[in-house]
Scaffold this motif. Structure first.
Motif, PDB file in Angstrom:
ATOM      1  N   TYR A 177       0.850  -1.190   0.000  1.00  0.00           N
ATOM      2  CA  TYR A 177       0.000   0.000   0.000  1.00  0.00           C
ATOM      3  C   TYR A 177       0.884   1.237   0.000  1.00  0.00           C
ATOM      4  CZ  TYR A 177       0.697  -0.231   5.126  1.00  0.00           C
ATOM      5  OH  TYR A 177       1.228  -0.317   6.383  1.00  0.00           O
TER       6      TYR A 177
ATOM      7  N   ASP B 198       0.794   5.206   1.254  1.00  0.00           N
ATOM      8  CA  ASP B 198       0.242   6.379   1.907  1.00  0.00           C
ATOM      9  C   ASP B 198       1.029   7.570   1.362  1.00  0.00           C
ATOM     10  OD1 ASP B 198      -0.442   8.508   3.502  1.00  0.00           O
ATOM     11  OD2 ASP B 198      -0.150   7.459   5.405  1.00  0.00           O
TER      12      ASP B 198
ATOM     13  N   LYS C  15       1.249  10.480   2.184  1.00  0.00           N
ATOM     14  CA  LYS C  15       1.809  11.353   3.231  1.00  0.00           C
ATOM     15  C   LYS C  15       3.089  10.758   3.810  1.00  0.00           C
ATOM     16  CE  LYS C  15      -1.981  11.272   5.661  1.00  0.00           C
ATOM     17  NZ  LYS C  15      -2.870  10.501   4.763  1.00  0.00           N
TER      18      LYS C  15
ATOM     19  N   ARG D 157      -5.789   9.368  -3.146  1.00  0.00           N
ATOM     20  CA  ARG D 157      -5.619   9.129  -1.706  1.00  0.00           C
ATOM     21  C   ARG D 157      -4.781   7.879  -1.470  1.00  0.00           C
ATOM     22  NH1 ARG D 157     -11.399   8.738  -0.824  1.00  0.00           N
ATOM     23  NH2 ARG D 157     -10.915   7.852   1.230  1.00  0.00           N
ATOM     24  N   ASN D 158      -5.171   7.029  -0.531  1.00  0.00           N
ATOM     25  CA  ASN D 158      -4.382   5.829  -0.258  1.00  0.00           C
ATOM     26  C   ASN D 158      -4.579   4.800  -1.362  1.00  0.00           C
ATOM     27  OD1 ASN D 158      -3.498   6.837   2.259  1.00  0.00           O
ATOM     28  ND2 ASN D 158      -5.447   6.236   3.180  1.00  0.00           N
TER      29      ASN D 158
ATOM     30  N   GLU E 183      -8.672   4.190   5.810  1.00  0.00           N
ATOM     31  CA  GLU E 183      -7.611   4.373   6.796  1.00  0.00           C
ATOM     32  C   GLU E 183      -8.039   3.755   8.128  1.00  0.00           C
ATOM     33  OE1 GLU E 183      -7.293   8.690   6.656  1.00  0.00           O
ATOM     34  OE2 GLU E 183      -5.456   8.488   5.469  1.00  0.00           O
ATOM     35  N   PRO E 184      -7.046   3.460   9.013  1.00  0.00           N
ATOM     36  CA  PRO E 184      -5.608   3.595   8.758  1.00  0.00           C
ATOM     37  C   PRO E 184      -5.074   2.405   7.968  1.00  0.00           C
ATOM     38  CG  PRO E 184      -5.971   2.758  10.974  1.00  0.00           C
ATOM     39  CD  PRO E 184      -7.344   3.039  10.399  1.00  0.00           C
ATOM     40  N   LEU E 185      -4.062   2.647   7.158  1.00  0.00           N
ATOM     41  CA  LEU E 185      -3.423   1.577   6.408  1.00  0.00           C
ATOM     42  C   LEU E 185      -2.691   0.666   7.387  1.00  0.00           C
ATOM     43  CD1 LEU E 185      -2.019   3.680   3.453  1.00  0.00           C
ATOM     44  CD2 LEU E 185      -4.007   2.170   3.432  1.00  0.00           C
TER      45      LEU E 185
END
Length: 253
Positions: free
Chosen positions: A110, A112, A114, A134-135, A159-161
């Motif tokens: 995955y 993220d 950010k 996004r994710n 989320e959260p991943l």
């Protein structure tokens, strides 16, 4: 090819991070597969999405030749037209670092944006940010001997991943692969959709639609009523065997 679905006992043994609700949703998904291969999109947007929430999904099949990935089949749902138009069907594998990592390790991943993993390329991060993906999470099934496989990329995952996503992807991959292959095997047995069946006016509408403009703008450009454009699109969908704009654009590419 008939998909092989795990039973409830084996699923619980495999998955450590899924709770009872997750497992019930997964069991429901795999025990209610598409009635026919042509119903795959409805299954992806219904039972599968309830188990593994996402906003956009791309399923691709392709082969790796001399460092270039050539996509032979693609199916998408939930993505905007601009994003689908920019997806290349042939590209250097190194451009997409996470896909390159997946080819090497054959493990789900995955991203993220950010806090991206080291394998995510600048191109991938820019793409995620530009199109609001996004994710992102991905996995698939790889045929090492043939250097080919099927890959499934999910955008907008919840989320959260966590390890939950990785285990869910491991669980989903073989089922998605079987259904995806059956979908295209069925399509090859049907008369191929061809733009030659469209009228000149309909082809003009398709070309304008592929640029990403809406019905009102298409109508203005072609000197038609907006209702006429909508009616023509309904006929175009029926002739080509698609159900929405994103599918038509993917077929037009």
């Amino acid at each position: 090819m008939k998909a092989t679905y795990p039973n409830k006992k084996s699923t619980k043994t495999m998955m450590k991070h899924l709770n009872e609700t997750d497992l019930r949703l997964w069991i429901h998904a795999v025990t209610h597969p598409p009635a026919t291969p042509a119903n795959l999109l409805a299954w992806l947007e219904g039972p599968l999405r309830k188990f593994f929430p996402y906003t956009g999904l791309v399923l691709g099949q392709g082969e790796l030749v001399a460092g270039q990935l050539k996509v032979t089949h693609m199916l998408a749902t939930g993505h905007g037209e601009a994003y689908l138009r920019q997806i290349a069907t042939t590209f250097e594998l190194a451009q997409r670092g996470s896909l390159k990592w997946w080819f090497a390790h054959r493990q789900p991943f995955y991203i993220d944006p950010k806090a991206p993993p080291s394998h995510a390329s600048a191109f991938e991060i820019e793409e995620i940010e530009q199109f609001g993906l996004r994710n992102v999470a991905g996995h698939g099934v790889l045929n090492i001997k043939a250097n080919s496989g099927a890959y499934f990329g999910f955008a907008g995952v919840k989320e959260p991943l966590s390890e939950w996503h990785l285990e869910a992807l491991r669980l989903m991959a073989p089922v998605l692969n079987d259904l995806f292959l059956a979908h295209f095997a069925n399509a090859q047995q049907q008369p191929p959709a061809t733009f030659e069946t469209l009228t000149p006016r309909q082809m003009a509408i398709v070309r304008h639609l592929a640029t990403g403009i809406d019905d009102k703008t298409i109508a203005r450009a072609l000197g038609l009523a907006e209702k006429t454009v909508r009616n023509q699109l309904t006929d175009i969908y029926a002739r080509l065997g698609v159900h929405k704009r994103t599918q038509l654009i993917a077929l037009f590419k």
